[in-house]
Every structure is written in structure tokens, then in C-alpha cells.
Design a protein around this motif. Structure first.
Motif, PDB file in Angstrom:
ATOM      1  N   LEU A 213       0.841  -1.199   0.000  1.00 20.85           N
ATOM      2  CA  LEU A 213       0.000   0.000   0.000  1.00 20.85           C
ATOM      3  C   LEU A 213       0.881   1.256   0.000  1.00 20.85           C
ATOM      4  CD1 LEU A 213      -2.776   1.376   0.184  1.00 20.85           C
ATOM      5  CD2 LEU A 213      -2.589   1.241   2.676  1.00 20.85           C
ATOM      6  N   ILE A 275      -7.878   2.169   9.686  1.00 21.34           N
ATOM      7  CA  ILE A 275      -8.458   0.855   9.382  1.00 21.34           C
ATOM      8  C   ILE A 275      -8.225  -0.017  10.598  1.00 21.34           C
ATOM      9  CG2 ILE A 275      -8.330  -1.175   7.870  1.00 21.34           C
ATOM     10  CD1 ILE A 275      -7.014   0.996   5.837  1.00 21.34           C
ATOM     11  N   ASP A 297      -8.528  -7.857   4.593  1.00 18.18           N
ATOM     12  CA  ASP A 297      -9.511  -7.719   3.517  1.00 18.18           C
ATOM     13  C   ASP A 297      -9.415  -6.337   2.887  1.00 18.18           C
ATOM     14  OD1 ASP A 297     -10.509 -10.216   4.247  1.00 18.18           O
ATOM     15  OD2 ASP A 297     -11.921  -9.323   5.689  1.00 18.18           O
ATOM     16  N   VAL A 298      -9.300  -5.314   3.740  1.00 19.16           N
ATOM     17  CA  VAL A 298      -9.412  -3.933   3.256  1.00 19.16           C
ATOM     18  C   VAL A 298      -8.178  -3.505   2.457  1.00 19.16           C
ATOM     19  CG1 VAL A 298      -9.769  -1.533   3.933  1.00 19.16           C
ATOM     20  CG2 VAL A 298     -10.955  -3.364   5.173  1.00 19.16           C
ATOM     21  N   LEU A 299      -6.989  -3.855   2.923  1.00 21.65           N
ATOM     22  CA  LEU A 299      -5.792  -3.412   2.200  1.00 21.65           C
ATOM     23  C   LEU A 299      -5.730  -3.977   0.778  1.00 21.65           C
ATOM     24  CD1 LEU A 299      -2.804  -3.033   4.701  1.00 21.65           C
ATOM     25  CD2 LEU A 299      -4.725  -1.532   4.247  1.00 21.65           C
ATOM     26  N   GLN A 301      -8.143  -4.682  -1.138  1.00 15.24           N
ATOM     27  CA  GLN A 301      -9.124  -3.914  -1.934  1.00 15.24           C
ATOM     28  C   GLN A 301      -8.541  -2.556  -2.328  1.00 15.24           C
ATOM     29  OE1 GLN A 301     -12.602  -3.461   0.556  1.00 15.24           O
ATOM     30  NE2 GLN A 301     -12.697  -5.650   1.022  1.00 15.24           N
ATOM     31  N   MET A 302      -7.873  -1.903  -1.344  1.00 17.66           N
ATOM     32  CA  MET A 302      -7.298  -0.581  -1.632  1.00 17.66           C
ATOM     33  C   MET A 302      -6.208  -0.686  -2.685  1.00 17.66           C
ATOM     34  SD  MET A 302      -6.892   1.348   2.030  1.00 17.66           S
ATOM     35  CE  MET A 302      -6.305   2.889   1.323  1.00 17.66           C
ATOM     36  N   GLU A 305      -7.622  -1.323  -6.102  1.00 16.43           N
ATOM     37  CA  GLU A 305      -8.316  -0.129  -6.606  1.00 16.43           C
ATOM     38  C   GLU A 305      -7.300   0.934  -7.061  1.00 16.43           C
ATOM     39  OE1 GLU A 305     -11.289   0.459  -7.429  1.00 16.43           O
ATOM     40  OE2 GLU A 305     -11.343   2.649  -7.607  1.00 16.43           O
TER      41      GLU A 305
ATOM     42  N   ASP B 247     -16.727  -2.545   6.659  1.00 12.05           N
ATOM     43  CA  ASP B 247     -16.302  -3.247   5.456  1.00 12.05           C
ATOM     44  C   ASP B 247     -17.371  -4.233   4.997  1.00 12.05           C
ATOM     45  OD1 ASP B 247     -14.847  -4.187   3.344  1.00 12.05           O
ATOM     46  OD2 ASP B 247     -13.834  -5.721   4.555  1.00 12.05           O
ATOM     47  N   GLY B 252     -12.376  -0.870   0.749  1.00 19.14           N
ATOM     48  CA  GLY B 252     -11.093  -0.430   0.179  1.00 19.14           C
ATOM     49  C   GLY B 252     -11.319   0.538  -0.972  1.00 19.14           C
ATOM     50  N   GLN B 253     -12.259   0.191  -1.865  1.00 16.87           N
ATOM     51  CA  GLN B 253     -12.580   1.084  -2.987  1.00 16.87           C
ATOM     52  C   GLN B 253     -13.095   2.423  -2.469  1.00 16.87           C
ATOM     53  OE1 GLN B 253     -12.764  -2.173  -3.085  1.00 16.87           O
ATOM     54  NE2 GLN B 253     -13.680  -2.955  -4.983  1.00 16.87           N
ATOM     55  N   THR B 255     -12.477   3.817   0.350  1.00 16.80           N
ATOM     56  CA  THR B 255     -11.388   4.579   0.962  1.00 16.80           C
ATOM     57  C   THR B 255     -10.589   5.302  -0.121  1.00 16.80           C
ATOM     58  OG1 THR B 255     -11.257   2.859   2.638  1.00 16.80           O
ATOM     59  CG2 THR B 255      -9.444   4.424   2.572  1.00 16.80           C
TER      60      THR B 255
END
Ligand code: FAD
Ligand code: AMP
Lengths: 311, 265
Positions: A213, A275, A297-299, A301-302, A305, B247, B252-253, B255
Motif C-alpha cells: 500500500l 483501518i 480484507d481492506v488493504l 481492496q485498496m 483499486e 467493510d 477499500g474502494q 477509501t
């Protein structure tokens, strides 16, 4: 005209961003003379900067933590009668200016965010929760160390200043037995970066996603004390009360609870994104944008994207 | 007792950082309650480790300067393991700046030393006080005592009167050495402070504490006049919590969208 003596414990081939910043501060205040423990092989060339009218060194190099650095500053001050003696807010400079203030019988303010020619300084105290203005009570000089990211670094090239050696030699009482520099991470410097991605216990030892990231964002990597204590990253990456203070445009906090000691080092950041899988984590109290979710999960996705947007 | 070592640890009584801290109308930090600064437990631990490992007799004294309540910090230091405590307290030391603090602490160190016969001495301090946070007192005390200051210590080893200290200065790591006497400022990386157990708490009740004022150090109020005074103090506006999303597979998108909207990409 305000006379400013700027102290650098050492000058290497290139000015550091913090040194450039300090010279910008000094130039705005008055006429600048630099006093330094050592110069590189090419002499004062890195100090060929607008506003610097002269350079003072000792008789031979003096390296921190040698107490002769303070004697050097005091001797320089004895020649110039400066109104202000400034340095960067690093431990070695704090030590030198603290000791010099004793022999000069002068007031000292460390960790300032700004100074005036008349000896007033602003600073942020109590873990960043209060701002104060302090003033020396007598005629100067005021000695002060300045935090990074408090001025721009617009140094303008100028003629190379003349170097004068003062009769101060390194003391033999403190000996440096070993010295090494941390390897360069290849990422921006933590205290100077415009974006910082910081991680805590939540990554559970795996820094891959955080580094990915950071690299997508061109960011520096920071960490909580739990993460540096665990050895997941070097201690120099620690953000907080006993680590570094950062004030980037964007601070992304990943798997960090947001304890007061951590907040102390980052709460003046421009925008804070957090986060954390615990929606009650204190970090959300100061975040401009928060995601309650698992970083694993979130990283991803970031990251995907960001890559998609870059095309 | 020649050959013996006297370690003087400087410990400060500070308002608990976990609670809200305030600067009053008089531009002075409100000090109605406090604790022994957590960062000052590290020099104490370092002193106790030296005491346990050094081959001559070692005495560990804890010294604090502060209002009457600061005796609590001395008491805690005795429970953790210091042999004796010293508390400098005087009205004239209110609103002390770095200059004043180091003048008073240096005189107090000399006072504490005068209670021991000619032994070697070592001053151990924390890396920063949790209220003043100047990190400047150790070097000023060293300068006034005319001895070296080794700050940012992550490891302290004492052998035959010679100190070997590991220190970190920015991105530079150093191993440095200096003879006693010296001032060493110990970071929170240096050790894991011990907790006092019940036995230690009981034992501490019998340990001596000496309380003294500036007059006993031969210092006048004029000698401790601050060089720097506070003109203004204001709380920083608190940050407000922004939007929090949960979430759902697309956080993520969202953010990244937020970052893009704020012009941060
Ligand atoms: C004198 C002193 C000085 C200190 N100095 C500093 C300092 O300079 N800097 C500093 O950081 N700390 C410092 N500390 C320590 C500080 O008090 C906290 O203990 C520390 O910041 C906590 O680190 P952390 O947030 O990583 O860990 P924790 O507090 O354990 O928090 C971990 C967080 O990660 C979240 N998490 C776990 N798993 C996941 C997952 N899979 N996805 C998303 N989130 C997850 C959890 O919900 C939790 O909120 C200091 C303490 C003292 C006493
Ligand atoms: N009033 C005080 N009493 C005892 N020790 C102090 C006091 N002020 C500072 N110190 C010591 O000096 C260290 C650095 O403090 P400071 O320079 O205020 O950040 C602390 O960790 C203490 O060890």
C-alpha cells in the motif's frame, strides 16, 4: 538585523531536508552563520545557500556526542553575539544546545514550531494537545531547536561561504567505539514524507500488505511501539511520544488502536484514515475517514483499486 | 567506602498522560494529581540491573524535584527498588524552565552525593519528562556537573568504572564509551521496568526519604529565576471523528474514492 547562528552537528555532501528547512527559517529571520562539527570533503559547498554568510568549524572534526560540540557553539556565540542560536530538533542537537545554553547563561526552548527574532517561540506540548508561546525573559540569545515540517525548504543557491576554524578540539573523554547507519529503505523519509502508512499489532508480523500500500501511494512506513518492539520493523519507524512526530498531509493508520502515546506523534497530520477491526478503537475518534474491518480484507481492496486507477 | 558506586536516578512526578491534562489560567500545568513518569522507570530499572551485576557495593538513590505531592514519585521509586529517596521542594521552583530545573537538580545531586563518602557516581535519567518533554535536562545537568552526557541510551554496561552505552541518534547507531562520572539518559527501549511486589512495598516503608528546600542547598530564589516564561497557552482544537464505514467487501474502494475526492492521491 537579527543575527542567527545555525548549528548542524555535521554537514555531509548534501544538506538533509531538515537542514535545508532550518536554513529557510534562519534566512527569514536575519543574517545566518552556520557552525558545524564537521564538513564533508568538498568543504562548505553544500552550504552555498542564500543567507549563509559564513561557516565556523572546530580545529578538526567533532562528532556527536562529544561535549566539545557545545564548546564550539559557545565559542562561536562569543565571537558573533547572535540573537538566536537554532538547530534541528534531533537528540544530538538538543544535547549540544542544552550544554551550550549553560555556558552562555541563556534560555533554551526545544521542539519549537516557530521562533521570532525577539526570542519568542511557539510549541506544541502535552502530547500535542496544547499550543504554547514562550519568551526569553532577558536580552538574548535564545537557543531553540525546531521541529521538522515547520517551514518550506526553498534554499536558493548562492556563493560558497568562507570557512573559519575556531580553536576548539574534540574532547577525549567520550569515545565512539562503533557507528553504523541504518540501511536506506528506498522509501521516503518518515518525518518528511507527505503520506505515511503506519501499522500496529493488527498486522500480526506480516508487513507485506502495508508495504504494498505504501509503495502504491509513494508513502513512508511508520509503526506503533508494539510493532517496533516486536521487531517487525526498525525502532526508527516508531511514531509517537517516544518515537518520531510526523505531520504528513495523509496518515493511514492500519491495525493501530490509537493510544495517547501513539496519537502524540501523529494527531497534527492533515487527514487521518484509520483501518481497524474494532469499531470502538480510539483511533476512530480522530480519524477523518475510518473503516471498521479486517486489514487483511481492506488493504488488498485498496491496493487493487489504486492499481486499477493507475491503469 | 572507596570503590563503591552511587547511582542517582532522576525521577519526575508528572500528571498521568492517560487522563486529560490542562494548563491553568495562570499558564501553569495543573499538577493536583500525578504519577512517577513511566519513562523514568527505565533509568531506575537500569540502575537496579547495574546494582545486581556490578562487583562493588552500589547504592541507588532516587531524586525528584517537585511540589509536595511529588513525594509519591519517590515512594514509588523506593518500592521499585531504590535504596533511599530525596525530594527537593520549594515554592520558588514553580513554573521552572529547563534552566531553573537543571540549576536546582544539579545542586540537589551535589547534596545527595554529600550524603555518601567518596564513591564513584553515575546519574541516570529518563529520555524525557512526560509533561515538559524537553529532553534537555540531562545534558544541562551534565554540563553543570562538568561531566559527559550520553543520551538516547538503549543499553548501559558498566565495567571497571567505564561505561559502554549503545545509543540511537536518528538513523545512526553508536556504541560509545566514557569513564565515570557521567549522566546517562535511558530510553524506553533499554529495558522492561519491574513491578514492585508486596514484599518490596513493605520493605520500602522503612527506607529513608530526605525532603529539602533551596535554602538547604544554599540557593537563593534569584539563582533559580527562569530564563523563559510562558506568554500564552491554548488547547489545540480537538479533531473530530469523520465518517466511519463498515467493510462490506468494498470498503477499500470507498477509501480510495475518499482519498481521490480529498485530492490526496
Ligand atoms: C511512556 C510510554 C511511551 C510510549 N510511546 C509510544 C510511541 O511512541 N508510539 C506508540 O505507538 N506507542 C507508544 N507507547 C505504547 C502505547 O501506549 C500503546 O501500547 C501502543 O501504541 C499500542 O500499539 P498498537 O496500537 O499497535 O497495539 P494495540 O493497542 O494492541 O492495538 C492493536 C489494534 O489492532 C487492531 N487489529 C487487530 N487485528 C486486526 C486486523 N486483522 N485488522 C484490523 N485491525 C486489527 C485491534 O482492534 C487493535 O485496535 C508508549 C507507552 C508508554 C507507557
Ligand atoms: N523535576 C524533575 N525532577 C526529577 N527529575 C527530573 C525533573 N525534570 C526532569 N527530570 C529528569 O530529566 C529527564 C528529562 O526531562 P525533560 O528534559 O524535562 O524532558 C527526565 O526523564 C527526568 O529523569
Amino acid at each position: 538585523m537579527t543575527q542567527v547562528l545555525v548549528f548542524f552537528d555535521r554537514v555531509d555532501a548534501h544538506l538533509t531536508p531538515a537542514q535545508a528547512e532550518l536554513l529557510t527559517h534562519a534566512d527569514a529571520l536575519g543574517e545566518t552563520v552556520v557552525v558545524t562539527g564537521s564538513l564533508p570533503a568538498q568543504g562548505a559547498a553544500p552550504l552555498a545557500v542564500k543567507g549563509v554568510t559564513g561557516v565556523l568549524t572546530g580545529d578538526g572534526p567533532i562528532y556527536a556526542p562529544n561535549p566539545a560540540l557545545a564548546e564550539l557553539v559557545a565559542t562561536a556565540a562569543g565571537e558573533l553575539y547572535p540573537d538566536l542560536i537554532l538547530g534541528s530538533d534531533t537528540p544530538d542537537t538538543v544535547d549540544t544546545l542544552s550544554q551550550a545554553a549553560v555556558s552562555l547563561n541563556a534560555g533554551l526552548i526545544t521542539g519549537a514550531t516557530g521562533v521570532t527574532g525577539s526570542g519568542a517561540a511557539t510549541k506544541s506540548v502535552l502530547a500535542g494537545s496544547w499550543r504554547t508561546t514562550a519568551q526569553i525573559s532577558e536580552d538574548g540569545p535564545l537557543l531553540a531547536t525546531l521541529r521538522p515540517n515547520t517551514a518550506s525548504q526553498q534554499v536558493v543557491p548562492a556563493a560558497e561561504p568562507e570557512v573559519v576554524e575556531l580553536e576548539v578540539k574534540a574532547s577525549s573523554v567520550v569515545r565512539i567505539l562503533e557507528e553504523s547507519e541504518l540501511p536506506d529503505s528506498g522509501r521516503p523519509n518518515l518525518t518528511e514524507a507527505s503520506t505515511v502508512v503506519a501499522f500496529g499489532r493488527g498486522v500480526d508480523g506480516d508487513v507485506t500488505l502495508v508495504e504494498q500500500l505504501a509503495d502504491e501511494l509513494g508513502a513512508a512506513v511508520g509503526a506503533s511501539r508494539v510493532a517496533t518492539d516486536a521487531g517487525w520493523i526498525d525502532h526508527s519507524a516508531q511514531v509517537g511520544q517516544t518515537g518520531v512526530t510526523v505531520s504528513p498531509q495523509l496518515y493511514i493508520s492500519v491495525g493501530i488502536s490509537g493510544a495517547i502515546h501513539q496519537k502524540a506523534g501523529m494527531q497534527t497530520s492533515g487527514t487521518i484514515v484509520a483501518i481497524n477491526k474494532d469499531e470502538d478503537a480510539p483511533v476512530f475518534e480522530i480519524a477523518d475517514f475510518g473503516v471498521a474491518g479486517d486489514l487483511n480484507d481492506v488493504l488488498p481492496q485498496m491496493i487493487s483499486e489504486l492499481r486499477r486507477r493507475k491503469g | 567506602m572507596p570503590g563503591s558506586l552511587h547511582i542517582i536516578t532522576l525521577v519526575k512526578w508528572v500528571p498521568d498522560a492517560q487522563l486529560e491534562r490542562q494548563i491553568g489560567e495562570d499558564r501553569r500545568l495543573i499538577r493536583s494529581e500525578g504519577i512517577l513518569g513511566e519513562l523514568d522507570e527505565h533509568p531506575l530499572e537500569a540502575a537496579l540491573q547495574i546494582k545486581e551485576q556490578y562487583d562493588t557495593e552500589v547504592r541507588v538513590s532516587a531524586l525528584t524535584m517537585g511540589p509536595p505531592g511529588a513525594s509519591a514519585a519517590v515512594k514509588k521509586a523506593l518500592q521499585i527498588g531504590a535504596d533511599d529517596g530525596f525530594h527537593l521542594t520549594d515554592e520558588a521552583l514553580q513554573a521552572a524552565d529547563i534552566w531553573t530545573t537543571s540549576v536546582a537538580l544539579t545542586a540537589a545531586i551535589n547534596f545527595v552525593r554529600s550524603t555518601a563518602s567518596d564513591s564513584d557516581f553515575l546519574v541516570l535519567t529518563g529520555m524525557a519528562s512526560e509533561d515538559g518533554e524537553t529532553a534537555a535536562v540531562p545534558a544541562q545537568v551534565a554540563a553543570r556537573l562538568g561531566i559527559p552526557a550520553l543520551t538516547q541510551a538503549t543499553d548501559v554496561v558498566l565495567k571497571d568504572g567505564q561505561l559502554d552505552v549503545d545509543r540511537i541518534s536518528g538513523r545512526r547507531f553508536q556504541k560509545v564509551s566514557a569513564p565515570l562520572p557521567a549522566v546517562v539518559a535511558v530510553t524506553d527501549q533499554a529495558n522492561e521496568p519491574r513491578y514492585p511486589n508486596f514484599r518490596a512495598i513493605m520493605k520500602a516503608k522503612k527506607k529513608p526519604t530526605t525532603t529539602f528546600s533551596l535554602a538547604e542547598l544554599g540557593l537563593t530564589h534569584y539563582a533559580v529565576e527562569s530564563k523563559v516564561s510562558l506568554l500564552a497557552a491554548e488547547p489545540r482544537p480537538e479533531r473530530e471523528a469523520g465518517e466511519i464505514i463498515h467493510d462490506d467487501g468494498a470498503a477499500g474502494q470507498k477509501t480510495v474514492e475518499f482519498l481521490s475526492k480529498e485530492g490526496l492521491l
